[in-house]
Design an enzyme around this catalytic site. Structure first.
Site, PDB file in Angstrom:
ATOM      1  CG  HIS A  65      -2.298   4.306   5.203  1.00 24.47           C
ATOM      2  ND1 HIS A  65      -2.173   4.218   3.823  1.00 24.47           N
ATOM      3  CD2 HIS A  65      -2.413   3.018   5.651  1.00 24.47           C
ATOM      4  CE1 HIS A  65      -2.209   2.943   3.459  1.00 24.47           C
ATOM      5  NE2 HIS A  65      -2.363   2.203   4.534  1.00 24.47           N
ATOM      6  CG  HIS A  76      -6.664   0.707   0.927  1.00 22.25           C
ATOM      7  ND1 HIS A  76      -5.682   1.351   0.209  1.00 22.25           N
ATOM      8  CD2 HIS A  76      -6.013   0.027   1.910  1.00 22.25           C
ATOM      9  CE1 HIS A  76      -4.494   1.077   0.734  1.00 22.25           C
ATOM     10  NE2 HIS A  76      -4.675   0.285   1.768  1.00 22.25           N
ATOM     11  CB  CYS A  89      -0.934   0.003   1.201  1.00 20.22           C
ATOM     12  SG  CYS A  89      -1.918  -1.506   1.338  1.00 20.22           S
TER      13      CYS A  89
END
Length: 416
Positions: free
Chosen positions: A308, A343, A167
């Site tokens: 995040h 995401h 990520c």
């Protein structure tokens, strides 16, 4: 040391293919999250995602017919569009900086599709099954296959780097390009990332490890709740973004519009746990502090944090503690755009970098949807739950990946 500026932006997410349109939609509190119809077609219910629609894919196929002969994956098509958009905004002519230009792309592995699994199963049922040809069934759709096409389109000679930092891949690539320009190795760097997070097998893998949110709310758009007391997991998404980085003197010499500065960043690796960071947030705090040091800034000079903020219990708790530990009484506004975008894994850091640049230009902070308050015992942050205007000079953007890969970037206004 040379200064690094940003001169071009490009994005590709479900129903949105331009940075300005995406930013305005998010400022208007629009969510891209919906029920996962692809999993439902397999009889698997109660999943949500932010997936590219048939109309999105048709648009890409129609506008980039040159990709057809390369059998490019969905994430590759999205990345190609974002790259072309960024290049066009920057006003760079193809081949103009070939010997001083690099391509940095972030993408994660491509999982086998349910259709491929079914085909393998049917072959196994056959009394004389044909052999499974991985070369034919998998390799043409490798997610990094698009890199060759992009490098030829841009006439980039070297360096060409593909990074799979989970990520954090998007942010890691931006940082890699920044360092090459700072050091004088390059004048221009195309930095971006893409991922197809909604891929069915990815959804099931994340469900198996308890990372995806379950729809306890009837409205799919209420599922993703970063930092909220009722959060229960992330929502996976498709997304791609590219930025054009340049040495300031190169951009000024050709009269390019400077959208923002990339003032600093950090990338680190920890070994606490493959799917989570240390609960006290110390590793996340270290990443942010090192980015501040690199940019020669203090905590008090950061006007906004693009967190995040995945909406998983462990990540948000650790990131919240890290922000509270580092910024203390400085009530810096915090946003997680994953509440609306989902995401997109490797693509997320690049997408959030683009949104950070746009926030600086518009002097507007995007909202964190669905936030009602922190869980008991967690840090109380200044979470922005409604879109607002604010005077901002510097924005910090975090990307923390599985495997302990932690990246923080700092973007600054282009006129300071």
């Amino acid at each position: 040391m040379r200064h690094v500026v940003i001169t071009g932006l490009g994005v590709c997410v479900p129903t949105k293919r331009s940075p300005d349109n995406l930013f305005q939609a998010l400022f208007n509190q629009e969510s891209l999250i919906h029920k996962d119809s692809r999993l439902e077609s397999f009889g698997i219910h109660d999943f949500v995602c932010a997936a590219m629609q048939a109309s999105d894919l048709s648009y890409l196929d129609e506008h980039y017919p040159e990709l057809a002969k390369h059998n490019v994956s969905t994430s590759g098509k999205m990345a190609y569009h974002a790259l072309i958009e960024a290049k066009n905004q920057a006003g760079l002519e193809v081949g103009a900086h070939s010997d001083r230009c690099g391509l940095f792309f972030g993408v994660n592995k491509n999982l086998i599709s349910p259709e491929q699994i079914h085909r393998m199963y049917m072959m196994a049922q056959d009394s004389a099954p044909a052999s499974y040809d991985g070369q034919t069934d998998y390799l043409p759709h490798r997610p990094d296959a698009i890199v060759k096409v992009m490098s030829e389109k841009l006439q980039v000679n070297q360096p060409i780097l593909v990074c799979s930092d989970a990520c954090a891949a998007g942010s890691s690539n931006i940082l890699a390009g920044m360092r090459r320009i700072r050091n004088g190795d390059l004048d221009v760097a195309f930095c971006g990332a893409a991922d197809e997070g909604s891929q069915p097998m990815m959804q099931l893998v994340f469900h198996k490890i308890g990372a995806v949110g379950t729809p306890v709310f009837s409205d799919p758009q209420k599922v993703c709740r970063p930092f909220d007391k009722e959060r229960n997991g992330c929502v996976l998404a498709d997304g791609a973004a590219f930025l054009v980085l340049e040495a300031e003197e190169t951009a000024l010499a050709r009269g390019a519009q400077i959208l923002a500065r990339l003032s600093g960043g950090s990338r680190g690796s920890e070994a606490y746990k493959i799917t989570a960071s240390k609960p006290d947030g110390s590793y996340y705090a270290l990443a942010m502090q090192q980015a501040l040091n690199d940019a020669h800034l203090t905590c008090d000079e950061i006007d906004h944090i693009n967190a995040h903020g995945t909406a998983t219990k462990s990540n948000d708790a650790a990131e919240g503690r890290a922000i509270h530990q580092l910024f203390k009484d400085h009530q810096v506004p915090v946003t997680s755009t994953k509440s609306a975008l989902g995401h997109s894994l490797a693509g997320s850091g690049a997408l959030e970098a683009v949104l950070s640049v746009l926030s600086l230009n518009a002097q507007k902070i995007l909202p964190t949807l669905n936030y009602t308050g922190p869980a008991e015992g967690e840090a109380e942050l200044n979470i922005v739950s409604q879109p607002c205007s604010a005077k901002m000079d510097h924005i910090l953007s975090n990307s923390f990946g599985f495997g302990g890969l932690n990246t923080s970037l700092i973007f600054s206004r282009g006129d300071i």
